[in-house]
Design a protein around this motif. Structure first.
Motif, PDB file in Angstrom:
ATOM      1  N   ILE A  67       0.850  -1.187   0.000  1.00 36.25           N
ATOM      2  CA  ILE A  67       0.000   0.000   0.000  1.00 36.25           C
ATOM      3  C   ILE A  67       0.889   1.242   0.000  1.00 36.25           C
ATOM      4  CG2 ILE A  67      -1.733   1.269   1.328  1.00 36.25           C
ATOM      5  CD1 ILE A  67      -2.811  -1.402   2.277  1.00 36.25           C
ATOM      6  N   SER A  68       0.538   2.204  -0.838  1.00 32.85           N
ATOM      7  CA  SER A  68       1.337   3.429  -0.942  1.00 32.85           C
ATOM      8  C   SER A  68       1.181   4.282   0.319  1.00 32.85           C
ATOM      9  CB  SER A  68       0.903   4.244  -2.162  1.00 32.85           C
ATOM     10  OG  SER A  68      -0.370   4.829  -1.926  1.00 32.85           O
ATOM     11  N   LEU A  69       2.117   5.199   0.509  1.00 35.84           N
ATOM     12  CA  LEU A  69       2.037   6.084   1.673  1.00 35.84           C
ATOM     13  C   LEU A  69       0.784   6.949   1.619  1.00 35.84           C
ATOM     14  CD1 LEU A  69       5.746   7.198   2.205  1.00 35.84           C
ATOM     15  CD2 LEU A  69       4.439   5.466   3.439  1.00 35.84           C
ATOM     16  N   GLN A  70       0.371   7.355   0.427  1.00 31.26           N
ATOM     17  CA  GLN A  70      -0.860   8.146   0.296  1.00 31.26           C
ATOM     18  C   GLN A  70      -2.068   7.324   0.738  1.00 31.26           C
ATOM     19  OE1 GLN A  70      -1.623   9.885  -3.540  1.00 31.26           O
ATOM     20  NE2 GLN A  70      -3.698  10.454  -2.998  1.00 31.26           N
ATOM     21  N   GLU A  71      -2.112   6.060   0.323  1.00 32.47           N
ATOM     22  CA  GLU A  71      -3.210   5.188   0.728  1.00 32.47           C
ATOM     23  C   GLU A  71      -3.165   4.938   2.239  1.00 32.47           C
ATOM     24  OE1 GLU A  71      -3.963   2.388  -3.158  1.00 32.47           O
ATOM     25  OE2 GLU A  71      -2.089   2.116  -2.036  1.00 32.47           O
ATOM     26  N   ILE A  72      -1.987   4.813   2.776  1.00 34.94           N
ATOM     27  CA  ILE A  72      -1.847   4.636   4.221  1.00 34.94           C
ATOM     28  C   ILE A  72      -2.372   5.870   4.940  1.00 34.94           C
ATOM     29  CG2 ILE A  72      -0.188   4.441   6.129  1.00 34.94           C
ATOM     30  CD1 ILE A  72       1.495   2.650   4.231  1.00 34.94           C
ATOM     31  N   GLN A  73      -2.007   7.041   4.420  1.00 37.37           N
ATOM     32  CA  GLN A  73      -2.465   8.289   5.030  1.00 37.37           C
ATOM     33  C   GLN A  73      -3.995   8.373   4.992  1.00 37.37           C
ATOM     34  OE1 GLN A  73      -0.545  11.749   3.385  1.00 37.37           O
ATOM     35  NE2 GLN A  73      -0.444  12.660   5.400  1.00 37.37           N
ATOM     36  N   GLU A  74      -4.586   7.969   3.868  1.00 34.87           N
ATOM     37  CA  GLU A  74      -6.050   7.967   3.753  1.00 34.87           C
ATOM     38  C   GLU A  74      -6.671   6.990   4.752  1.00 34.87           C
ATOM     39  OE1 GLU A  74      -6.769   7.038  -0.354  1.00 34.87           O
ATOM     40  OE2 GLU A  74      -5.981   8.960  -1.049  1.00 34.87           O
ATOM     41  N   THR A  75      -6.060   5.828   4.898  1.00 33.53           N
ATOM     42  CA  THR A  75      -6.567   4.830   5.834  1.00 33.53           C
ATOM     43  C   THR A  75      -6.463   5.331   7.270  1.00 33.53           C
ATOM     44  OG1 THR A  75      -5.939   3.043   4.338  1.00 33.53           O
ATOM     45  CG2 THR A  75      -6.304   2.441   6.641  1.00 33.53           C
ATOM     46  N   LEU A  76      -5.335   5.928   7.608  1.00 37.79           N
ATOM     47  CA  LEU A  76      -5.156   6.449   8.965  1.00 37.79           C
ATOM     48  C   LEU A  76      -6.137   7.589   9.248  1.00 37.79           C
ATOM     49  CD1 LEU A  76      -1.258   6.408   9.279  1.00 37.79           C
ATOM     50  CD2 LEU A  76      -2.903   4.762  10.197  1.00 37.79           C
ATOM     51  N   SER A  77      -6.387   8.430   8.251  1.00 41.22           N
ATOM     52  CA  SER A  77      -7.375   9.504   8.408  1.00 41.22           C
ATOM     53  C   SER A  77      -8.763   8.928   8.637  1.00 41.22           C
ATOM     54  CB  SER A  77      -7.394  10.408   7.181  1.00 41.22           C
ATOM     55  OG  SER A  77      -6.192  11.115   7.058  1.00 41.22           O
ATOM     56  N   ALA A  78      -9.080   7.879   7.882  1.00 35.96           N
ATOM     57  CA  ALA A  78     -10.380   7.231   8.063  1.00 35.96           C
ATOM     58  C   ALA A  78     -10.483   6.621   9.452  1.00 35.96           C
ATOM     59  CB  ALA A  78     -10.590   6.168   6.988  1.00 35.96           C
ATOM     60  N   GLU A  79      -9.394   5.991   9.908  1.00 38.63           N
ATOM     61  CA  GLU A  79      -9.389   5.409  11.256  1.00 38.63           C
ATOM     62  C   GLU A  79      -9.609   6.497  12.310  1.00 38.63           C
ATOM     63  OE1 GLU A  79      -9.195   2.355  12.565  1.00 38.63           O
ATOM     64  OE2 GLU A  79      -9.049   1.316  10.643  1.00 38.63           O
ATOM     65  N   GLN A  80      -8.961   7.645  12.112  1.00 33.93           N
ATOM     66  CA  GLN A  80      -9.129   8.749  13.055  1.00 33.93           C
ATOM     67  C   GLN A  80     -10.579   9.239  13.028  1.00 33.93           C
ATOM     68  OE1 GLN A  80      -6.451  12.009  12.410  1.00 33.93           O
ATOM     69  NE2 GLN A  80      -7.169  13.135  14.176  1.00 33.93           N
ATOM     70  N   SER A  81     -11.159   9.326  11.839  1.00 34.75           N
ATOM     71  CA  SER A  81     -12.558   9.742  11.721  1.00 34.75           C
ATOM     72  C   SER A  81     -13.478   8.752  12.436  1.00 34.75           C
ATOM     73  CB  SER A  81     -12.973   9.845  10.253  1.00 34.75           C
ATOM     74  OG  SER A  81     -12.258  10.864   9.611  1.00 34.75           O
ATOM     75  N   LEU A  82     -13.171   7.471  12.296  1.00 35.37           N
ATOM     76  CA  LEU A  82     -13.980   6.459  12.976  1.00 35.37           C
ATOM     77  C   LEU A  82     -13.901   6.617  14.492  1.00 35.37           C
ATOM     78  CD1 LEU A  82     -13.178   3.316  10.785  1.00 35.37           C
ATOM     79  CD2 LEU A  82     -15.322   4.609  10.857  1.00 35.37           C
ATOM     80  N   GLN A  83     -12.701   6.897  15.001  1.00 37.53           N
ATOM     81  CA  GLN A  83     -12.542   7.102  16.444  1.00 37.53           C
ATOM     82  C   GLN A  83     -13.330   8.328  16.916  1.00 37.53           C
ATOM     83  OE1 GLN A  83     -11.208   5.009  18.645  1.00 37.53           O
ATOM     84  NE2 GLN A  83     -10.831   3.637  16.922  1.00 37.53           N
ATOM     85  N   GLU A  84     -13.280   9.402  16.113  1.00 39.89           N
ATOM     86  CA  GLU A  84     -14.028  10.612  16.473  1.00 39.89           C
ATOM     87  C   GLU A  84     -15.527  10.353  16.435  1.00 39.89           C
ATOM     88  OE1 GLU A  84     -12.646  13.749  13.887  1.00 39.89           O
ATOM     89  OE2 GLU A  84     -10.592  13.530  14.611  1.00 39.89           O
ATOM     90  N   LEU A  85     -15.991   9.609  15.430  1.00 33.38           N
ATOM     91  CA  LEU A  85     -17.409   9.274  15.351  1.00 33.38           C
ATOM     92  C   LEU A  85     -17.842   8.436  16.551  1.00 33.38           C
ATOM     93  CD1 LEU A  85     -17.821   8.483  11.547  1.00 33.38           C
ATOM     94  CD2 LEU A  85     -18.855  10.382  12.806  1.00 33.38           C
ATOM     95  N   LYS A  86     -16.993   7.488  16.940  1.00 33.74           N
ATOM     96  CA  LYS A  86     -17.294   6.642  18.101  1.00 33.74           C
ATOM     97  C   LYS A  86     -17.440   7.498  19.362  1.00 33.74           C
ATOM     98  CE  LYS A  86     -15.528   2.588  20.527  1.00 33.74           C
ATOM     99  NZ  LYS A  86     -14.455   1.587  20.590  1.00 33.74           N
ATOM    100  N   LYS A  87     -16.521   8.439  19.525  1.00 33.23           N
ATOM    101  CA  LYS A  87     -16.567   9.329  20.690  1.00 33.23           C
ATOM    102  C   LYS A  87     -17.825  10.185  20.646  1.00 33.23           C
ATOM    103  CE  LYS A  87     -14.103  13.106  22.906  1.00 33.23           C
ATOM    104  NZ  LYS A  87     -13.181  14.197  22.670  1.00 33.23           N
TER     105      LYS A  87
END
Length: 150
Positions: A67-87
């Motif tokens: 996975i490219s670094l850009q795709e990793i960055q997108e995945t990590l951003s999505a993970e962060q969004s999921l954590q914020e939504l959970k909160k």
């Protein structure tokens, strides 16, 4: 936990532990994949366990899945969004409509992540098929060469 109570590693220690270069760590910080948890008085980067775990995840995604670094960055951003939504969901326990909106956003982000993964898997499978076809052709060529010698 107070910052002075945390356990920190220097950039060199983290690089050795993960089998990468300090330059790679600096680059990941430059592109926003990670950030140093703290800095010494002299400005040297210090990394905590949470950041090291994040680095391990990045390396697994990059090295094992291609996975490219850009795709990793997108995945990590999505993970962060999921954590914020959970909160936010937990904070909105009285407002049913807001909870519903949050869950719908959660589902949308997960669907997008799954779709990206599916495309990646399809690309890898297509590449694997191409290599398998090339191998079959090479084996057939080898058989032809062997038969022509007889």
């Amino acid at each position: 936990m107070a910052q002075q109570d945390k356990y920190f590693l220097t950039i060199d220690n983290v690089a050795k532990q993960l089998g990468i270069t300090p330059r790679t760590l600096r680059y990941y910080e430059e592109v926003g994949l990670i950030s140093a948890a703290a800095r010494t008085n002299g400005g040297h980067r210090l990394y905590d366990e949470k950041t090291i775990d994040m680095l391990q995840q990045i390396l697994r995604l990059k090295e094992h899945l291609g996975i490219s670094l850009q795709e990793i960055q997108e995945t990590l951003s999505a993970e962060q969004s999921l954590q914020e939504l959970k909160k936010n969901f937990q904070e909105q326990n009285e407002n049913i409509e807001e909870q519903k909106r949050i869950v719908q956003n959660f589902i949308q982000i997960l669907e997008e992540l799954i779709e990206k993964m599916n495309r990646k898997v399809e690309n890898v499978q297509a590449m694997k098929l191409q290599y398998q076809e090339r191998m079959v052709r090479a084996k057939n060529l080898l058989k032809e060469i062997d038969c022509s010698k007889e």
